[in-house]
Design a protein around this motif. Structure first.
Motif, PDB file in Angstrom:
ATOM      1  N   ASN A 247       0.829  -1.209   0.000  1.00 22.32           N
ATOM      2  CA  ASN A 247       0.000   0.000   0.000  1.00 22.32           C
ATOM      3  C   ASN A 247       0.864   1.261   0.000  1.00 22.32           C
ATOM      4  O   ASN A 247       0.554   2.269   0.654  1.00 22.32           O
ATOM      5  N   GLY A 248       1.986   1.183  -0.716  1.00 21.82           N
ATOM      6  CA  GLY A 248       2.850   2.338  -0.860  1.00 21.82           C
ATOM      7  C   GLY A 248       3.716   2.649   0.340  1.00 21.82           C
ATOM      8  O   GLY A 248       4.326   3.727   0.412  1.00 21.82           O
ATOM      9  N   LYS A 249       3.821   1.705   1.301  1.00 20.58           N
ATOM     10  CA  LYS A 249       4.620   1.925   2.515  1.00 20.58           C
ATOM     11  C   LYS A 249       5.462   0.684   2.788  1.00 20.58           C
ATOM     12  O   LYS A 249       5.091  -0.430   2.403  1.00 20.58           O
ATOM     13  N   PRO A 250       6.618   0.852   3.466  1.00 16.78           N
ATOM     14  CA  PRO A 250       7.359  -0.328   3.932  1.00 16.78           C
ATOM     15  C   PRO A 250       6.461  -1.194   4.814  1.00 16.78           C
ATOM     16  O   PRO A 250       5.603  -0.677   5.553  1.00 16.78           O
ATOM     17  N   HIS A 251       6.651  -2.499   4.784  1.00 16.09           N
ATOM     18  CA  HIS A 251       5.772  -3.399   5.513  1.00 16.09           C
ATOM     19  C   HIS A 251       5.779  -3.136   7.028  1.00 16.09           C
ATOM     20  O   HIS A 251       4.728  -3.169   7.673  1.00 16.09           O
ATOM     21  N   ASN A 252       6.964  -2.927   7.601  1.00 14.94           N
ATOM     22  CA  ASN A 252       7.069  -2.728   9.053  1.00 14.94           C
ATOM     23  C   ASN A 252       8.371  -1.989   9.354  1.00 14.94           C
ATOM     24  O   ASN A 252       9.243  -1.878   8.483  1.00 14.94           O
ATOM     25  N   PRO A 253       8.544  -1.482  10.556  1.00 12.79           N
ATOM     26  CA  PRO A 253       9.736  -0.672  10.867  1.00 12.79           C
ATOM     27  C   PRO A 253      11.002  -1.466  11.135  1.00 12.79           C
ATOM     28  O   PRO A 253      12.063  -0.871  11.317  1.00 12.79           O
ATOM     29  N   LEU A 254      10.937  -2.802  11.168  1.00 10.06           N
ATOM     30  CA  LEU A 254      12.099  -3.597  11.540  1.00 10.06           C
ATOM     31  C   LEU A 254      12.850  -4.187  10.358  1.00 10.06           C
ATOM     32  O   LEU A 254      13.833  -4.902  10.547  1.00 10.06           O
ATOM     33  N   ILE A 255      12.391  -3.918   9.142  1.00 13.44           N
ATOM     34  CA  ILE A 255      13.145  -4.328   7.963  1.00 13.44           C
ATOM     35  C   ILE A 255      13.881  -3.113   7.412  1.00 13.44           C
ATOM     36  O   ILE A 255      13.696  -1.993   7.885  1.00 13.44           O
ATOM     37  N   MET A 256      14.738  -3.324   6.415  1.00 13.84           N
ATOM     38  CA  MET A 256      15.591  -2.246   5.917  1.00 13.84           C
ATOM     39  C   MET A 256      14.782  -1.051   5.423  1.00 13.84           C
ATOM     40  O   MET A 256      15.085   0.100   5.746  1.00 13.84           O
ATOM     41  N   THR A 257      13.751  -1.305   4.618  1.00 14.16           N
ATOM     42  CA  THR A 257      12.948  -0.202   4.091  1.00 14.16           C
ATOM     43  C   THR A 257      12.287   0.584   5.225  1.00 14.16           C
ATOM     44  O   THR A 257      12.269   1.818   5.211  1.00 14.16           O
ATOM     45  N   GLY A 258      11.758  -0.132   6.211  1.00 16.49           N
ATOM     46  CA  GLY A 258      11.102   0.538   7.337  1.00 16.49           C
ATOM     47  C   GLY A 258      12.079   1.316   8.194  1.00 16.49           C
ATOM     48  O   GLY A 258      11.783   2.427   8.647  1.00 16.49           O
ATOM     49  N   GLY A 259      13.275   0.734   8.418  1.00 20.19           N
ATOM     50  CA  GLY A 259      14.277   1.422   9.227  1.00 20.19           C
ATOM     51  C   GLY A 259      14.715   2.730   8.603  1.00 20.19           C
ATOM     52  O   GLY A 259      14.862   3.746   9.294  1.00 20.19           O
ATOM     53  N   LEU A 260      14.917   2.734   7.268  1.00 19.53           N
ATOM     54  CA  LEU A 260      15.294   3.960   6.580  1.00 19.53           C
ATOM     55  C   LEU A 260      14.193   5.014   6.651  1.00 19.53           C
ATOM     56  O   LEU A 260      14.456   6.198   6.886  1.00 19.53           O
ATOM     57  N   ALA A 261      12.966   4.581   6.461  1.00 23.42           N
ATOM     58  CA  ALA A 261      11.850   5.526   6.505  1.00 23.42           C
ATOM     59  C   ALA A 261      11.707   6.137   7.900  1.00 23.42           C
ATOM     60  O   ALA A 261      11.470   7.337   8.040  1.00 23.42           O
TER      61      ALA A 261
END
Length: 584
Positions: A247-261
């Motif tokens: 839905n246009g967002k990283p899945h969760n804050p604990l993966i690489m994409t989420g951590g960067l965001a």
């Protein structure tokens, strides 16, 4: 007066052992005539600690306190009084007791009255420790069980160290193995390679663990709703470094994409150096680092440079996130700064001992157990632990939740932090990684840990289970011990303990040898809620009679507690015949 250096003091054997606190306590009568003793050692005690709690530490003449024996008594309960910041004022007072100019010296003995004055600033906590009221009361037994589990995993040689950077791929790190535990009361246990020594560097970088702290800080500084405008709450179902969104967002804050965001949301208006300094200070708060430097948080500059040289995937993810407008929309984002700042965060160094305190801060709802500092909000911790539950150990998270049932987060350096809410936090470090990039020994230890202890989130309560609950004073405690604990808890209003015993089916009507029941003690302690709990939940008799023919209603009248008097009369409580006749 002779003195010892700190090194001599730590190794000095105390004089002959006397009877334990528990033996002393068991011989105290819980009649109305001795309730003053228990009010003195409760959390609402006066300015001095009771002599009975210190009697174990007296010299052979029974006059002076042997300081080394007192320190070892606290150590037996899992505390580290010489390095624990909560004991700083107490230790300073002891060392300056006779106006000694050399503050590295500790007196061997002190007069009892003077020693009690030194404890005044930390009396409540010391009373709890000496009374066996910390979260793990039987620390020695717990320590021995943990050490057995730890050694049972040492033989595992499967897995390989990560090849992410040359620093992390060093063969000399392959067989490192350390474990540290810190409870919410600050009890500490450390085994193996838990801290750097003069002969070995046992530090490791936070790396993936930074995402836990970043998420907790973002939820505290902004709000949960604000943070999740940019990040989802779902397991990704793929590798942690995948170019994937939901839905246009990283899945969760604990993966690489989420951590960067998430990193783009932390103090976005500050300059690079100020943002890094802010985050490093927060890490220090998480681990309880003070001016005495008892905990370790550093920065590994060679690793930071190496990560930058091997960060093609990270930069690809960064450009992917910018293309999909996943960064902070309220402040302009410099992608190069976000990337480099994130790499600097990952290069912050710590060790097992300090990482366990970080996990314990999460276990305590954001309150550091060593310093008492409120680091993050409890709501932020709750959301953080929820994320660790479902996606903390990469693509092994589902199995880990099924087998271990505890919030955890691993990193590529071989560290694994585990949180047992309201109990303890622990860190296992072993650089040998499995295919899911989790520590082989760390995962195995956690499995054995919840096989041994009743800490899986869905373990049943009560005595039907064969697992050990170290929060209980004695897993096989006798009827007398149970009765005594219930009486103390009733007088002091410790509802958590009472509810636990209710689940275990314990008889709350057991009296002591004077016929005093939990209801008698609850009335004497003015514990209205406990009185209601005992009568309504535990179905105890409203009018038990002690050896003086006094009922709880007699005690309520004696102490003039009108609210309890009204309640007991409403429930049909009676007075003792002998008491009524004596009044007539």
């Amino acid at each position: 007066m002779s003195h010892l250096t700190l090194d001599e003091f730590s190794s000095k054997e105390p004089p002959r052992k006397r009877s334990s606190n528990w033996d002393i306590i068991r011989n105290v009568s819980l009649t109305s005539g001795t309730l003053k003793f228990w009010s003195d050692v409760s959390v609402i005690a006066g300015p001095e600690i009771d002599d009975k709690l210190l009697s174990e530490f007296l010299d052979d003449d029974g006059v002076d306190i042997v300081v080394a024996k007192f320190i070892k008594g606290l150590t037996r309960n899992g505390l580290r009084p010489l390095t624990d910041p909560r004991f700083n004022s107490t230790i300073a007072r002891i060392k300056s007791w006779d106006n000694n100019e050399d503050q590295t010296l500790m007196p061997e003995t002190m007069p009892l009255d003077d020693f009690k004055k030194c404890l005044a600033s930390n009396m409540v906590f010391i009373q709890s420790a000496l009374s066996g009221n910390l979260i793990i009361p039987e620390w020695k037994k717990f320590h021995d069980m943990i050490e057995e589990l730890f050694e049972s995993c040492r033989h595992l040689t499967e897995g390989k160290v990560t090849t992410l950077t040359p620093q992390l791929a060093k063969e000399e790190n392959m067989d490192k193995y350390g474990l540290s535990i810190c409870t919410v009361d600050g009890q500490r246990l450390s085994l193996g390679d838990y801290k750097t020594t003069t002969s070995a560097n046992n530090n490791f970088p936070l790396m993936d663990l930074t995402r836990v702290i970043l998420y907790a800080l973002a939820c505290t500084e902004k709000s949960v709703e604000y943070v999740h405008k940019y990040i989802g709450k779902e397991p990704s179902g793929s590798e942690g470094e995948a170019l994937a969104l939901k839905n246009g967002k990283p899945h969760n804050p604990l993966i690489m994409t989420g951590g960067l965001a998430v990193s783009s949301l932390i103090k976005p208006t500050l300059c690079f150096s100020e943002r890094f300094e802010y985050f490093q200070n927060k890490v220090q708060s998480f681990v309880g680092q003070t001016a005495q430097q008892t905990e370790y948080v550093g920065f590994n500059n060679p690793l930071a440079l190496s990560l930058k040289d091997h960060s093609n995937r990270l930069y690809a993810i960064g450009h992917f996130l910018r293309e999909n407008k996943c960064f902070n929309k309220e402040n302009p984002v410099n992608l190069d700064d976000v990337m480099e700042l994130f790499l600097h965060y990952c290069s912050i160094d710590t060790n097992c001992d300090s990482a366990a305190v970080m996990a314990a801060t999460l276990a305590a709802g954001g309150l550091c157990p060593m310093t008492g500092e409120k680091v993050v909000y409890p709501e932020a911790v709750r959301n953080c632990l929820s994320m660790m539950n479902c996606c903390g150990v990469n693509d092994y998270s589902g199995e880990f939740m099924f087998e271990v049932g505890l919030p955890a987060k691993s990193n590529k350096a071989g560290a694994l932090i585990v949180v047992i809410p309201n109990v303890l936090g622990m860190c296992i470090w072993s650089p040998r990684l499995d295919r899911s990039m989790n520590s082989v020994r760390g995962i195995k230890f956690c499995r054995k840990f919840t096989e041994k202890f009743v800490f899986h989130q869905f373990d049943p309560c009560g005595r039907g289970t064969q697992k050990v609950d170290p929060r209980r004073r004695d897993f096989t405690e006798s009827k007398d011990q149970q009765s005594l604990t219930i009486l103390f808890s009733a007088f002091n209003g410790k509802m958590t303990t009472l509810y636990r015993y209710l689940k275990e089916g314990v008889n709350f009507g057991w009296p002591d040898y004077d016929g005093r029941t939990a209801l008698h003690l609850a009335v004497c302690g003015a514990q209205y809620d406990v009185c209601r709990f005992l009568i309504e939940k535990c179905q105890v008799d409203c009018s038990p009679v002690d050896r003086w023919d006094a009922t709880p209603l007699d005690d309520a009248i004696k102490y003039g507690n009108q609210r309890i008097i009204t309640y007991l009369k409403k429930k049909g409580a009676l007075r003792g015949n002998a008491i009524v006749q004596a009044e007539q």
